[in-house]
Design a protein around this motif. Sequence first.
Motif, PDB file in Angstrom:
ATOM      1  N   UNK A  74     -12.463  -0.160   3.563  1.00 37.29           N
ATOM      2  CA  UNK A  74     -12.082   0.864   4.550  1.00 37.29           C
ATOM      3  C   UNK A  74     -10.624   1.224   4.298  1.00 37.29           C
ATOM      4  N   UNK A  75     -10.384   2.115   3.332  1.00 38.37           N
ATOM      5  CA  UNK A  75      -9.025   2.363   2.846  1.00 38.37           C
ATOM      6  C   UNK A  75      -8.133   3.043   3.866  1.00 38.37           C
ATOM      7  N   UNK A  76      -8.682   3.896   4.721  1.00 37.41           N
ATOM      8  CA  UNK A  76      -7.845   4.550   5.737  1.00 37.41           C
ATOM      9  C   UNK A  76      -7.344   3.532   6.760  1.00 37.41           C
ATOM     10  N   UNK A  77      -8.148   2.507   7.011  1.00 31.14           N
ATOM     11  CA  UNK A  77      -7.754   1.453   7.947  1.00 31.14           C
ATOM     12  C   UNK A  77      -6.694   0.545   7.335  1.00 31.14           C
ATOM     13  N   UNK A  78      -6.954   0.056   6.121  1.00 32.85           N
ATOM     14  CA  UNK A  78      -6.045  -0.914   5.516  1.00 32.85           C
ATOM     15  C   UNK A  78      -4.671  -0.305   5.254  1.00 32.85           C
ATOM     16  N   UNK A  79      -4.651   0.936   4.754  1.00 33.55           N
ATOM     17  CA  UNK A  79      -3.373   1.577   4.457  1.00 33.55           C
ATOM     18  C   UNK A  79      -2.472   1.667   5.669  1.00 33.55           C
ATOM     19  N   UNK A  80      -3.050   2.043   6.790  1.00 36.78           N
ATOM     20  CA  UNK A  80      -2.268   2.217   8.021  1.00 36.78           C
ATOM     21  C   UNK A  80      -1.802   0.877   8.577  1.00 36.78           C
ATOM     22  N   UNK A  81      -2.718  -0.071   8.725  1.00 38.77           N
ATOM     23  CA  UNK A  81      -2.382  -1.350   9.357  1.00 38.77           C
ATOM     24  C   UNK A  81      -1.426  -2.178   8.507  1.00 38.77           C
ATOM     25  N   UNK A  82      -1.683  -2.241   7.196  1.00 36.91           N
ATOM     26  CA  UNK A  82      -0.833  -3.054   6.323  1.00 36.91           C
ATOM     27  C   UNK A  82       0.555  -2.429   6.188  1.00 36.91           C
ATOM     28  N   UNK A  83       0.629  -1.114   6.040  1.00 42.19           N
ATOM     29  CA  UNK A  83       1.934  -0.448   5.931  1.00 42.19           C
ATOM     30  C   UNK A  83       2.764  -0.644   7.182  1.00 42.19           C
ATOM     31  N   UNK A  84       2.119  -0.669   8.335  1.00 35.26           N
ATOM     32  CA  UNK A  84       2.838  -0.838   9.598  1.00 35.26           C
ATOM     33  C   UNK A  84       3.483  -2.215   9.698  1.00 35.26           C
ATOM     34  N   UNK A  85       2.826  -3.235   9.142  1.00 37.29           N
ATOM     35  CA  UNK A  85       3.328  -4.602   9.258  1.00 37.29           C
ATOM     36  C   UNK A  85       4.117  -5.077   8.028  1.00 37.29           C
ATOM     37  N   UNK A  86       3.701  -4.641   6.836  1.00 34.21           N
ATOM     38  CA  UNK A  86       4.280  -5.181   5.603  1.00 34.21           C
ATOM     39  C   UNK A  86       5.030  -4.145   4.784  1.00 34.21           C
ATOM     40  N   UNK A  87       5.082  -2.899   5.237  1.00 28.51           N
ATOM     41  CA  UNK A  87       5.829  -1.874   4.528  1.00 28.51           C
ATOM     42  C   UNK A  87       4.956  -0.976   3.680  1.00 28.51           C
ATOM     43  N   UNK A  88       5.518   0.148   3.220  1.00 21.56           N
ATOM     44  CA  UNK A  88       4.727   1.159   2.502  1.00 21.56           C
ATOM     45  C   UNK A  88       4.222   0.724   1.131  1.00 21.56           C
ATOM     46  N   UNK A  89       4.926  -0.206   0.461  1.00 18.76           N
ATOM     47  CA  UNK A  89       4.490  -0.630  -0.868  1.00 18.76           C
ATOM     48  C   UNK A  89       3.155  -1.372  -0.783  1.00 18.76           C
ATOM     49  N   UNK A  90       3.092  -2.398   0.062  1.00 17.11           N
ATOM     50  CA  UNK A  90       1.835  -3.127   0.211  1.00 17.11           C
ATOM     51  C   UNK A  90       0.787  -2.282   0.929  1.00 17.11           C
ATOM     52  N   UNK A  91       1.240  -1.393   1.792  1.00 16.60           N
ATOM     53  CA  UNK A  91       0.287  -0.485   2.440  1.00 16.60           C
ATOM     54  C   UNK A  91      -0.381   0.418   1.424  1.00 16.60           C
ATOM     55  N   UNK A  92       0.394   0.938   0.474  1.00 20.73           N
ATOM     56  CA  UNK A  92      -0.163   1.770  -0.594  1.00 20.73           C
ATOM     57  C   UNK A  92      -1.075   0.957  -1.510  1.00 20.73           C
ATOM     58  N   UNK A  93      -0.678  -0.300  -1.783  1.00 26.69           N
ATOM     59  CA  UNK A  93      -1.512  -1.165  -2.616  1.00 26.69           C
ATOM     60  C   UNK A  93      -2.854  -1.435  -1.937  1.00 26.69           C
ATOM     61  N   UNK A  94      -2.820  -1.658  -0.619  1.00 17.85           N
ATOM     62  CA  UNK A  94      -4.064  -1.876   0.127  1.00 17.85           C
ATOM     63  C   UNK A  94      -4.957  -0.649   0.062  1.00 17.85           C
ATOM     64  N   UNK A  95      -4.326   0.522   0.191  1.00 15.38           N
ATOM     65  CA  UNK A  95      -5.077   1.777   0.124  1.00 15.38           C
ATOM     66  C   UNK A  95      -5.754   1.941  -1.233  1.00 15.38           C
ATOM     67  N   UNK A  96      -5.005   1.725  -2.328  1.00 10.80           N
ATOM     68  CA  UNK A  96      -5.553   1.900  -3.669  1.00 10.80           C
ATOM     69  C   UNK A  96      -6.623   0.854  -3.962  1.00 10.80           C
TER      70      UNK A  96
END
Length: 300
Positions: A205-227
């Motif tokens: 669920x890439x739309x979910x992971x990108x938002x939640x992870x970026x909010x807590x761990x920053x945009x780099x890991x949020x982008x990695x979660x999305x990809x």
Amino acid sequence: MLLNVLLILLPLAIGYLVPLSSARLIKLVNQSLGKMVYLILFLMGLGLAYVENLGSNLAVIFKVAGVMLAAITVCNLLALWWLDQRTPPTHEANDAKMPSKMHLLWESLQLCFVVLGGVLLGLLVDLRALPIDKWSEWSLMLLLFLIGVQMRNSGMRLRQILLNPWGMKIAFTVIISSWIGSLLAAQLLGMPLSHGLALSSSFGWYSLSGILVADKLGPVLGSAAFINDLGRELIAILIIPVLMRRHPSAAIGYGGATALDFTLPVIQKSGGIQVVPVAIVSGFILSLLGPILILGFLAI
């Protein structure tokens, strides 16, 4: 997040309440489903072309996403293969002659080309003024409605949809094997284990992971979660037709949470209407637990 899951199930439920007595209308529904697959994938590619904040730290982003995706993919497929060997599916086999493996692979590649076509168009022409997200949402709702109609008029009982042990086994196999893969990846990347578990718990669920992870761990890991999750979805599109005949649990399960929505039409097209309840149950469980598990691991 629970509301999002319920909104996804609503058009399916409404479609299931629509009886059709005309063979011509049923045929039209079946034909429309195939076309909707390509439309949704094209819109997904178009939206991907406009993803922002991926320009910086690309090396780190793709390293984390690549290692995580590889480890989770191997563990998922091995575990789901084991599930098929241990408890062979009890659904009725499709007696229709199956196309060759090369033909199945070509069908998968065609779906990927549709996504790439959307990306290419988005890069060449700036269409961000268009409501692409809304179009994708409406298309998905229509597709789910049509699948509900098809399920109702195929003689499928509601009990088969709501209570499906095979779907439950697939979902929990995906959860455990995803965690094992993410722990291995976290060790290789030198990342906290809780972060690895969080990145693996969106199950595609890439739309979910990108938002939640970026909010807590920053945009780099949020982008990695999305990809990572987007890559999972694209791989699922590629391998579902190839695996469905002999390894249906792997075909259904690898799609993860997307078996409830985006990969559902590909699953239906490859395995027939009889595997749709299995995919819905598996996808529903993973979609329901995903946000809870991500937030839980991020809080550690």
